[in-house]
Scaffold this motif. Sequence first.
Motif, mmCIF file in Angstrom:
data_model
loop_
_atom_site.group_PDB
_atom_site.id
_atom_site.type_symbol
_atom_site.label_atom_id
_atom_site.label_comp_id
_atom_site.label_asym_id
_atom_site.label_seq_id
_atom_site.Cartn_x
_atom_site.Cartn_y
_atom_site.Cartn_z
ATOM 1 N N MET A 20 -19.510 -17.564 2.488
ATOM 2 C CA MET A 20 -20.977 -17.663 2.535
ATOM 3 C C MET A 20 -21.446 -18.534 3.691
ATOM 4 O O MET A 20 -22.616 -18.498 4.048
ATOM 5 C CB MET A 20 -21.489 -18.288 1.235
ATOM 6 N N GLY A 21 -20.532 -19.330 4.246
ATOM 7 C CA GLY A 21 -20.947 -20.335 5.222
ATOM 8 C C GLY A 21 -21.742 -19.772 6.392
ATOM 9 O O GLY A 21 -22.789 -20.302 6.761
ATOM 10 N N ALA A 22 -21.229 -18.670 6.969
ATOM 11 C CA ALA A 22 -21.889 -18.115 8.155
ATOM 12 C C ALA A 22 -23.317 -17.670 7.861
ATOM 13 O O ALA A 22 -24.187 -17.722 8.738
ATOM 14 C CB ALA A 22 -21.083 -16.936 8.691
ATOM 15 N N ASP A 23 -23.580 -17.248 6.625
ATOM 16 C CA ASP A 23 -24.928 -16.771 6.281
ATOM 17 C C ASP A 23 -25.921 -17.900 6.136
ATOM 18 O O ASP A 23 -27.127 -17.665 6.185
ATOM 19 C CB ASP A 23 -24.874 -15.985 4.959
ATOM 20 N N TYR A 24 -25.433 -19.127 5.907
ATOM 21 C CA TYR A 24 -26.353 -20.214 5.598
ATOM 22 C C TYR A 24 -26.510 -21.235 6.718
ATOM 23 O O TYR A 24 -27.350 -22.124 6.615
ATOM 24 C CB TYR A 24 -25.925 -20.917 4.296
ATOM 25 N N ALA A 34 -17.739 -14.547 13.702
ATOM 26 C CA ALA A 34 -17.807 -15.849 13.022
ATOM 27 C C ALA A 34 -17.769 -15.651 11.512
ATOM 28 O O ALA A 34 -17.074 -16.374 10.793
ATOM 29 C CB ALA A 34 -19.085 -16.590 13.425
ATOM 30 N N THR A 35 -18.496 -14.644 11.029
ATOM 31 C CA THR A 35 -18.480 -14.357 9.589
ATOM 32 C C THR A 35 -17.080 -13.958 9.152
ATOM 33 O O THR A 35 -16.589 -14.402 8.096
ATOM 34 C CB THR A 35 -19.475 -13.236 9.261
ATOM 35 N N PHE A 36 -16.431 -13.112 9.958
ATOM 36 C CA PHE A 36 -15.066 -12.689 9.634
ATOM 37 C C PHE A 36 -14.124 -13.886 9.596
ATOM 38 O O PHE A 36 -13.299 -14.023 8.680
ATOM 39 C CB PHE A 36 -14.589 -11.662 10.665
ATOM 40 N N GLY A 37 -14.254 -14.756 10.594
ATOM 41 C CA GLY A 37 -13.386 -15.933 10.628
ATOM 42 C C GLY A 37 -13.576 -16.817 9.410
ATOM 43 O O GLY A 37 -12.618 -17.289 8.796
ATOM 44 N N LEU A 38 -14.833 -17.036 9.024
ATOM 45 C CA LEU A 38 -15.080 -17.860 7.840
ATOM 46 C C LEU A 38 -14.590 -17.158 6.581
ATOM 47 O O LEU A 38 -14.105 -17.810 5.651
ATOM 48 C CB LEU A 38 -16.572 -18.178 7.728
ATOM 49 N N VAL A 55 -12.016 -15.106 6.440
ATOM 50 C CA VAL A 55 -10.553 -15.279 6.452
ATOM 51 C C VAL A 55 -10.196 -16.683 5.983
ATOM 52 O O VAL A 55 -9.300 -16.885 5.156
ATOM 53 C CB VAL A 55 -9.992 -15.013 7.862
ATOM 54 N N MET A 56 -10.949 -17.675 6.480
ATOM 55 C CA MET A 56 -10.687 -19.058 6.074
ATOM 56 C C MET A 56 -10.885 -19.211 4.572
ATOM 57 O O MET A 56 -10.093 -19.873 3.890
ATOM 58 C CB MET A 56 -11.626 -20.013 6.825
ATOM 59 N N GLY A 57 -11.916 -18.573 4.047
ATOM 60 C CA GLY A 57 -12.176 -18.664 2.612
ATOM 61 C C GLY A 57 -11.060 -18.042 1.785
ATOM 62 O O GLY A 57 -10.605 -18.616 0.801
ATOM 63 N N ARG A 58 -10.591 -16.892 2.220
ATOM 64 C CA ARG A 58 -9.523 -16.214 1.470
ATOM 65 C C ARG A 58 -8.225 -17.005 1.563
ATOM 66 O O ARG A 58 -7.489 -17.145 0.578
ATOM 67 C CB ARG A 58 -9.296 -14.801 2.007
#
Lengths: 120, 267
Positions: A47-51, B196-200, B202-205
């Motif tokens: 969710m980080g990128a969205d916020y 950036a969303t993909f990277g985050l 991946v980091m989350g998973r």
Amino acid sequence: PMMQGVQNYDQIACVIDVSAGNITDAWIAYGQGRFGFPLAVGLTGVMGADYYPYLNSGQIFGIMAGMHGAAQYEKLAENPGRGRDGMRIQLYAHIIIILFIIMGNVGYFMSLRDRKKVGR
Amino acid sequence: MDFGTFLWTTLAAFLTLATFSFLYKDNPFYRIAEHLVVGVSAGYFVIILWHNGLVPNLFQRLADGNWYLLWLNSTKPWYVIPAVLGALMWTRFSRNYSWVSRWPLALYIGIATGVAIPLEMANRVNRQLFATMSGVNWDNFWGLGFLDPTAGFSHVIIFIGAIAALFYFFFSKAHTGLFGGIAKFGIWILMIGFGATFGLTVMGRISLFINRIQDLNDWGVAAFDSSNPNHTVWFQVAFWLLVLGVVAYAVVEMVRFLARRSAATSR
């Protein structure tokens, strides 16, 4: 009860939402947007990128996204724990994934070149 | 360590490994874990809905009334109306009376839209527009470095990137010439954002996986490290039972594979 006597947001200094779901959207839209209290969020990495846009616009004053955010918080609080331990492992996992991405792209461009050669 | 803690930690370890067994293929262990998580989630959600939704917002408000008078003698009898409307939504499952559910659904959608749209416009659109159009910080143009969000250089990139991305979504003109060039730059900005969303993601998973492995490590340490205060012989028993289960499944799979191969060979 913890919230006994609290009638409205004027009695609350700030709100910190630590969640993994869509409730953060509700806090931003229906809470901070309407009543203007300071809001910080703790989120999952996904969710980080969205916020982050909300951080840049000032709608939230702090964000803690995923294990990276947890490690940053542990550093800030000088209380090392699983977040910082996990980030060491994350580093190696990310390096491996970047290597795989590079390998995949190299393979893709090589196959393109081979197809062009065959086409000639 | 008490038996309850031992039981739940072992169950968590078993379910973790059962879920990961899907990497091999669909198997009964994975099915058990999958059905368990679906069932427990649904049951948990129902309880949360009951205790946090229905009880405080309906039953407690009608508590001073009597059910045999349909709570009409309560000081707030109008709460019966949304209760009835909510119950009518269940007619959706009836073939003959599903039309009844359209009324409470229409009311629900209307109210939700009326509440949500102004707030969403204000917070997701207007506030973001204001932030994008904020002035460039010329006093601190270069900031601490390339990725300093407070630096003026970052403000310029955000502004140009937002305009370029909007150029890409304007399809009333062909994306050729200068217009096409700006639209292409907009695509690059969008792709960087998606990256950036993909990277985050991946980091989350990966962090979820790391957490699972840390828990399995803690469970294993409790099982085999006799100096650990959480050590108990039951962990070792549970561990070897798990190993036995996996070995038994592997043996069954091997026997089936050999049987299929010999049947194919004999044809």
